[in-house]
Design an enzyme around this catalytic site. Sequence first.
Site, short mmCIF file in Angstrom:
data_model
loop_
_atom_site.label_atom_id
_atom_site.label_comp_id
_atom_site.label_asym_id
_atom_site.label_seq_id
_atom_site.Cartn_x
_atom_site.Cartn_y
_atom_site.Cartn_z
N GLY A 65 11.51 -34.56 2.21
CA GLY A 65 12.16 -33.74 1.20
C GLY A 65 11.63 -32.31 1.22
O GLY A 65 11.06 -31.86 2.22
N CYS A 66 11.83 -31.60 0.13
CA CYS A 66 11.36 -30.22 0.02
C CYS A 66 9.87 -30.15 0.31
O CYS A 66 9.07 -30.90 -0.26
CB CYS A 66 11.64 -29.69 -1.38
N PHE A 67 9.48 -29.24 1.20
CA PHE A 67 8.07 -29.22 1.62
C PHE A 67 7.11 -28.74 0.55
O PHE A 67 5.90 -28.90 0.68
CB PHE A 67 7.87 -28.42 2.91
N TRP A 68 7.60 -28.17 -0.54
CA TRP A 68 6.71 -27.73 -1.61
C TRP A 68 5.87 -28.90 -2.15
O TRP A 68 4.66 -28.79 -2.31
CB TRP A 68 7.51 -27.13 -2.76
#
Length: 244
Positions: free
Chosen positions: A65-68
């Site tokens: 998913g979003c790497f954050w």
Amino acid sequence: MKPAMEKLVAGGIAFLVAVLLVSGVLSLDRPVLAASAVVDVPAPVGIADLRQPGVRHARVVFAGGCFWGVQGVFQHVKGVESAVSGYIGGSAVDAGYARVGTGRTGHAEAVQVTYDPAQVGYAQLLQVFFSVVHDPTQLDRQGPDRGSQYRSAVYADDAAQRAATLAYIDQLQRSGVFAAPVVTRVDGGRRFYAAEDYHQNYLALHPDAPYIRINDLPKVQALKRLYPALYRERPRLVATLSVR
């Protein structure tokens, strides 16, 4: 999460958060719960920890998913020396935020984890990834994000990591801990490209962003709750980018 999309999504999330604050459902003293619940998965059984005498640094790339959020969780894991947000699976010319966001580059948003095998084993990293970091049953999506760039994947650094990952996925499938099949891909031999500076340490720098509070801070809390021996309070932040 892409900047252009973030403006749209964050606006909607901000409105929802405001409504929840006014209604008293949400408090500024704590993050809201993540959309998808964390699953307390079993520890790897019969899987080598890949600890090698004299080896101080090992690497693996996780996409979930979003790497954050992926980066934010692993930065709190003891033994992780560096967690860098970036792209993997496509070519160098397409390794940029805007192009990857189209979902047509072959790249996935991912995090390159460099760790000390003497402090944290590969099996422990797998357990954190499959329980706290993301939902491995979601195909080409994760939470509010959609597209192949948000796929679940492990990019092994060598044959031993690949074998251990496949063995653990098989164990999870047979355990029945997930209501749906694990769709995580296992790959290797791909070049990792570091993302732009403004994506690094995003969770640590923007803890009050609605997207982070809703989707990612609960994952860090789950890491602390489920794996207290692995958790460190101060995240290991990215100081300089020399991966690209």
